[in-house]
Motif scaffolding. Sequence first.
Motif, short mmCIF file in Angstrom:
data_model
loop_
_atom_site.label_atom_id
_atom_site.label_comp_id
_atom_site.label_asym_id
_atom_site.label_seq_id
_atom_site.Cartn_x
_atom_site.Cartn_y
_atom_site.Cartn_z
N LYS A 1 0.84 -1.20 0.00
CA LYS A 1 0.00 0.00 0.00
C LYS A 1 0.88 1.25 0.00
O LYS A 1 0.61 2.22 -0.73
CB LYS A 1 -0.91 0.00 1.23
CG LYS A 1 -1.83 1.21 1.34
CD LYS A 1 -2.72 1.09 2.57
CE LYS A 1 -3.75 2.22 2.64
NZ LYS A 1 -3.14 3.55 2.68
N ARG A 2 1.94 1.21 0.81
CA ARG A 2 2.84 2.36 0.87
C ARG A 2 3.52 2.60 -0.49
O ARG A 2 3.66 3.74 -0.94
CB ARG A 2 3.91 2.12 1.94
CG ARG A 2 4.95 3.22 2.05
CD ARG A 2 5.98 2.89 3.12
NE ARG A 2 6.55 1.57 2.98
CZ ARG A 2 7.48 1.26 2.08
NH1 ARG A 2 7.94 2.20 1.27
NH2 ARG A 2 7.96 0.04 1.99
N ILE A 3 3.93 1.52 -1.13
CA ILE A 3 4.58 1.64 -2.45
C ILE A 3 3.64 2.31 -3.45
O ILE A 3 4.03 3.23 -4.19
CB ILE A 3 5.04 0.26 -2.95
CG1 ILE A 3 6.18 -0.28 -2.08
CG2 ILE A 3 5.46 0.32 -4.41
CD1 ILE A 3 6.54 -1.72 -2.34
N LEU A 4 2.39 1.87 -3.47
CA LEU A 4 1.43 2.46 -4.42
C LEU A 4 1.07 3.89 -4.03
O LEU A 4 0.94 4.76 -4.91
CB LEU A 4 0.17 1.59 -4.49
CG LEU A 4 0.13 0.55 -5.64
CD1 LEU A 4 1.33 -0.37 -5.59
CD2 LEU A 4 -1.17 -0.23 -5.62
N GLU B 1 2.95 6.05 -2.41
CA GLU B 1 4.08 6.94 -2.70
C GLU B 1 4.20 7.24 -4.19
O GLU B 1 4.72 8.29 -4.59
CB GLU B 1 5.38 6.32 -2.17
CG GLU B 1 5.48 6.34 -0.65
CD GLU B 1 6.78 5.75 -0.14
OE1 GLU B 1 7.57 5.24 -0.96
OE2 GLU B 1 7.00 5.79 1.09
N ALA B 2 3.71 6.28 -5.00
CA ALA B 2 3.72 6.51 -6.46
C ALA B 2 2.44 7.20 -6.92
O ALA B 2 2.25 7.42 -8.12
CB ALA B 2 3.89 5.17 -7.19
N ASN B 3 1.57 7.50 -5.95
CA ASN B 3 0.28 8.15 -6.25
C ASN B 3 -0.52 7.33 -7.26
O ASN B 3 -1.11 7.87 -8.20
CB ASN B 3 0.52 9.56 -6.79
CG ASN B 3 -0.74 10.42 -6.72
OD1 ASN B 3 -1.60 10.20 -5.87
ND2 ASN B 3 -0.85 11.38 -7.63
N PHE B 4 -0.52 6.01 -7.03
CA PHE B 4 -1.24 5.12 -7.94
C PHE B 4 -2.42 4.48 -7.20
O PHE B 4 -2.23 3.82 -6.18
CB PHE B 4 -0.31 4.01 -8.46
CG PHE B 4 -0.96 3.13 -9.50
CD1 PHE B 4 -0.89 3.45 -10.85
CD2 PHE B 4 -1.65 1.98 -9.12
CE1 PHE B 4 -1.50 2.65 -11.80
CE2 PHE B 4 -2.26 1.16 -10.07
CZ PHE B 4 -2.18 1.50 -11.42
N ASP B 5 -3.61 4.69 -7.72
CA ASP B 5 -4.82 4.11 -7.14
C ASP B 5 -5.20 2.85 -7.93
O ASP B 5 -5.53 2.95 -9.13
CB ASP B 5 -5.96 5.13 -7.21
CG ASP B 5 -7.23 4.62 -6.54
OD1 ASP B 5 -7.31 3.42 -6.26
OD2 ASP B 5 -8.14 5.45 -6.33
N LEU C 1 1.34 0.91 -13.36
CA LEU C 1 1.33 0.17 -12.10
C LEU C 1 2.77 0.06 -11.59
O LEU C 1 3.64 -0.46 -12.30
CB LEU C 1 0.75 -1.23 -12.31
CG LEU C 1 0.78 -2.17 -11.11
CD1 LEU C 1 -0.11 -1.64 -9.98
CD2 LEU C 1 0.33 -3.58 -11.52
N PRO C 2 3.06 0.56 -10.39
CA PRO C 2 4.45 0.51 -9.92
C PRO C 2 5.01 -0.91 -9.92
O PRO C 2 4.38 -1.84 -9.41
CB PRO C 2 4.34 1.05 -8.48
CG PRO C 2 3.15 1.93 -8.51
CD PRO C 2 2.17 1.26 -9.43
N PHE C 3 6.17 -1.06 -10.52
CA PHE C 3 6.82 -2.37 -10.52
C PHE C 3 7.77 -2.46 -9.33
O PHE C 3 8.23 -1.45 -8.79
CB PHE C 3 7.58 -2.62 -11.83
CG PHE C 3 8.58 -1.56 -12.18
CD1 PHE C 3 9.82 -1.48 -11.52
CD2 PHE C 3 8.30 -0.64 -13.17
CE1 PHE C 3 10.74 -0.52 -11.85
CE2 PHE C 3 9.22 0.35 -13.50
CZ PHE C 3 10.45 0.41 -12.84
N ILE C 4 8.02 -3.71 -8.92
CA ILE C 4 8.95 -3.94 -7.81
C ILE C 4 10.15 -4.72 -8.36
O ILE C 4 9.96 -5.81 -8.93
CB ILE C 4 8.29 -4.74 -6.68
CG1 ILE C 4 7.05 -4.00 -6.15
CG2 ILE C 4 9.28 -4.99 -5.54
CD1 ILE C 4 6.31 -4.74 -5.05
N PRO C 5 11.36 -4.20 -8.21
CA PRO C 5 12.55 -4.94 -8.70
C PRO C 5 12.73 -6.25 -7.92
O PRO C 5 12.44 -6.32 -6.72
CB PRO C 5 13.70 -3.98 -8.43
CG PRO C 5 13.07 -2.63 -8.24
CD PRO C 5 11.73 -2.89 -7.64
#
Length: 374
Positions: free
Chosen positions: A45-48, A50-54, A67-71
């Motif tokens: 939730k924090r990752i999304l 912080e990227a301002n992605f709903d 959609l934020p990717f995670i390495p």
Amino acid sequence: MMKRRYARKLFNLKRPYDLKKSDDLFCLAMRENAMYHYNNCEDYKRILDEANFDPTNIESIDDLIDLPFIPTLYFKHHELFSKPLWKMPIKATSSGTSTGFKSKIALSVGDLWRGFKMIKRLFAVHKLWSMRPVTYLIFGYEPTKHSDAGIMKTAYGFTYVAPAKKRIYAIRYSKEKGYQVDLEHMKQAFISASKKRTPIRTIGFPAYTYFLLKEMEAEGIKLTMPKGSKITVGGGWKQFYAEKVDKQEFYRLVHDVLGIKEKNCVEFFGAVEHPILYIDCEHHHFHVPAYARVIIRDPDTFKPVPNGQIGLINLLTPMVEGTPLLSIMTDDLGILHDEGCSCGAQSPWLEIIGRVGIKDITTCAQGAEDLLKS
């Protein structure tokens, strides 16, 4: 509890390589999965946030680009789970880094069920199921209770594709010495199998298979494996690309030493952080299945590049609810091809070029090669 109805429909599709017709369903399943993890994993939730992605704004396949990717490297330093670990029957790790870090993921019962459906469908398309018992020669780690390596569990699971008459491992475990490579044991297993009627199937690191076959060729060994034998490899072609050993040389060796034709050589691609199965077609192309999408991104800007251009491989799937693995950025370089393939599969195919120079990462195959050289 949110029901995964779109994911269930996606993994029930009867045509696993029809991506165009599955775009809308894939998008709905990704939104469903993103909302689930957003509501059940604080770090995700924090990752999304912080990227301002709903995640509720995912409405089309194009929205997945944002959609934020995670390495994968992130999973080697952080544990992300959306369910209590005790509720998840499978815990698996990737290989370690040079500093001992490993990705750790967990799969729920529902994840295993979706994975089973995926394997059932894809193996049927590629004609890998068989009721005839086979001898498995596994160029990988012998299972022990001391290891949770995902690739070890995957290789063991593969031995249920056809009934296992016997399992023989190249990397054997003993309490005194730990894991040790024993290619001589595998050579004798090939020679023994060639004198019997039971077909063989191999699975595991191509490095081991390749080096053993080179050794057997140098010794003038030419065998004929029983009818129905197959050579399958996975988990390590990247190192072969670096060493400039191409696939055709591998297939020639297989044919010359074991008498097995190229059409009976199969390669798999996957990752602990992206548990989707990619199986190469008769032309050795990794077609993207409907359960996943692939975005190739510019290494500097992370913007998507057009198909046909090289970039970092970003893998997406809504399969897993135990760990937020929706969008994973690998450290692999690849090309997504959308030109037609005469195998009949309609989906684009992924060409894996190699690995970017991240010194901290050591793959399972690299670790295995270190054993080989020791």
